[in-house]
Write an enzyme that holds these catalytic residues in place. Sequence first.
Site, short mmCIF file in Angstrom:
data_model
loop_
_atom_site.label_atom_id
_atom_site.label_comp_id
_atom_site.label_asym_id
_atom_site.label_seq_id
_atom_site.Cartn_x
_atom_site.Cartn_y
_atom_site.Cartn_z
N ARG A 1 -10.10 -11.76 20.86
CA ARG A 1 -9.61 -12.14 19.52
C ARG A 1 -9.29 -10.91 18.68
NH1 ARG A 1 -14.82 -13.77 15.86
NH2 ARG A 1 -16.41 -12.75 17.12
N GLU B 1 -7.12 -29.14 10.47
CA GLU B 1 -6.44 -28.72 11.69
C GLU B 1 -5.19 -29.56 11.95
OE1 GLU B 1 -9.65 -29.43 11.36
OE2 GLU B 1 -10.56 -27.44 11.48
N HIS C 1 -12.76 -18.50 20.53
CA HIS C 1 -14.04 -19.18 20.77
C HIS C 1 -13.93 -20.24 21.87
CE1 HIS C 1 -14.68 -17.09 17.03
NE2 HIS C 1 -15.96 -17.42 17.01
C1 LIG Z 1 -13.36 -29.49 12.05
C2 LIG Z 1 -13.96 -28.16 11.75
N1 LIG Z 1 -13.18 -27.12 11.43
C3 LIG Z 1 -13.72 -25.91 11.19
C4 LIG Z 1 -15.06 -25.72 11.28
C5 LIG Z 1 -15.67 -24.33 11.07
N2 LIG Z 1 -16.49 -24.35 9.85
C6 LIG Z 1 -17.83 -24.44 9.89
S1 LIG Z 1 -18.52 -24.51 8.37
C7 LIG Z 1 -17.01 -24.34 7.62
C8 LIG Z 1 -16.92 -24.28 6.13
C9 LIG Z 1 -17.56 -25.45 5.50
O1 LIG Z 1 -17.49 -25.38 4.13
P1 LIG Z 1 -18.27 -26.44 3.26
O2 LIG Z 1 -17.95 -27.82 3.76
O3 LIG Z 1 -17.98 -26.17 1.85
O4 LIG Z 1 -19.79 -26.17 3.64
P2 LIG Z 1 -20.92 -25.38 2.83
O5 LIG Z 1 -20.26 -24.58 1.77
O6 LIG Z 1 -21.78 -26.44 2.25
O7 LIG Z 1 -21.64 -24.57 3.83
C10 LIG Z 1 -16.00 -24.27 8.58
C11 LIG Z 1 -14.57 -24.13 8.29
C12 LIG Z 1 -15.86 -26.82 11.63
N3 LIG Z 1 -17.20 -26.73 11.78
N4 LIG Z 1 -15.30 -28.04 11.85
#
Ligand SMILES: Cc1ncc(C[n+]2csc(CCOP(=O)(O)OP(=O)(O)O)c2C)c(N)n1
Lengths: 277, 309
Positions: free
Chosen positions: B7, B55, B106
Amino acid sequence: MVKLGRDIAHLEEMAKEVRKDIVEMTYLAHSGHPGGSLSSVEILVSLYFSELNQSPETVDSPDRDRFVLSKGHITPAFYSVLSHAGYIPHEELKQFRRVNSRLQGHPASTKLKGIEVSTGSLGQGLSVAIGIALAGKIDKRDYRVYCLVGDGEMEEGQIWEAIMFAGNRHLNNLILFLDYNGLQIDGEVAKINDIAPVISKFEAFKWHTFEINGHSFDQIFKAIDEAKRYPDNPTAIIAHTVKGKGISFMENAYEWHGKAPNEEQYKQAMKELNANG
Amino acid sequence: MVEMATRDAYGKALVELGERDKNICVLTADLAESTRTAKFEAKFPERHFDIGIEEANMIGIAAGLASCGKITFASTFAVFAPGRCYDQIRIAVAYSNKDVKIVSTHGGITVGEDGASHQACEDIALMRVLPNMRVVVPADAIETEKVIKEIAYIPGPFYVRLGRPRVPVIFSETYDFELGKGKVLRKGKDVAIIACGIMVSKAIEASDILHKRGVEATVVNMSTIKPLDVNLLNDLGGVVKGFVTAEEHSIYGGLGEAVAGVISENICKPVKRVGMMDVFGESGTAQELLIKYGLTADNIVKKALEIVV
Ligand SMILES: Cc1ncc(C[n+]2csc(CCOP(=O)(O)OP(=O)(O)O)c2C)c(N)n1
Ligand SMILES: [Mg+2]
């Protein structure tokens, strides 16, 4: 099973213990998600130590209240709360994210009782909560379903499909908590793809809404009590929170979304948590 | 040995493409840092779009950009693309034959501690079955850079699968990537090991072990899984006693089945597959998981010996 009712002093003590676990678990695992774990602590503690009609003894009962962790990455907070509530030995938290452990990086329903569905791919939990709510209606059981969603997670289209459906079906046995900490991985939700205004959006989709401070037990309980009084519709509790809450250098810093503290940061964090109260 | 994550090579290649070509656009879904598109974002913010955690929306937008002549790269984790936007990929990208390059990071179990929810072991299968879609799994950072720069100018849909951890750099700067051509890295008459991604370096290791046991193995880096190098496989089939395939993916639907499909149509020789045995992964370090799930040089050796003795 420990229930603390609405004893705020004890609940706050518990929240502090959970915050220490979050720091310790991510430190030991060299990975994990402290930011969004710390913002959800009071919501999870309120549910597991007061509201949820569920315990390790009744975890298989068809009448139990259900909780669905849609923002599945906050396993440090979730497992810590489950351990203090008696679902898993506290000692086992050291196994978090290790090979052959039940405590997977994201919740795995096949590995641990008390996890209703595996999550980790954001945007899916609310739909599952709706299925559980519908089953309660079919079977005439009066349990409630609680679901915790992140504000970044609200960007997923599936969330809005679910919100529309739940409103149209008058699912009054469904309560959603939105952890509105303002941050996602790459930065501010408001800058990346703003979800605001959320209150009017939920209301347009026929939901009841409350806007609260998500770190105030008082306000959480008040909102839940009110929600239970509404006979027709699902409720969204918009909980304004601070990502990284309780640890100075993690607060409101998106960099701490998915990063483990090093030794020095770990010590500093523990010092701050021990000093407060 | 020098190590670099594929990556990281992707981030670097994107910046170089962006410097040369204003037509390059890059999209991500709240994973700019993790997928390394942030490198491109820093230089060309007007051509980088962080869509948010969306996505499906991202893939549709990519197809729209491509319709207007943009060469569009879209990146997230391999569990989420194809996983979270498969129909959008199928209709708006593959069926519409749009110039969208889906580059997911990943891939596989070396994601490690995040666990099975984040370990894509089915993405190659999902992408391989789509008409018009080409599927490439580079073996190291050098090959990744060449692949990205090459496919930018081959019109139509691509899926490139990259990894999270640092992995050995096995090729030199003179390495040439050619779409649809397997690269023979070692020549041996007894058995052919066909590998992709991180399993290529393990295949080389396996051939060394086999050599000490008097077994001579051909090692092929089959980074293009589709279109597959059928000619090379048929040629090898005339020489060796059988094949071992190795991939960080389910034994269903990936490189292993692709090779077995070709071999069973033309030559009746055994094809033994090393890969995930129809199970989900779990949390753990990348190294622990590779061993636990048998994605090792030793396992390749074992399968090779089953063929030759
Ligand atoms: C479908 C999907 N896309 C991307 C991710 C990668 N990802 C994990 S946490 C996150 C951000 C989440 O933000 P939020 O919902 O605001 O959570 P918090 O701030 O409460 O941790 C992302 C993009 C994922 N887990 N699932
Ligand atoms: Mg957030």
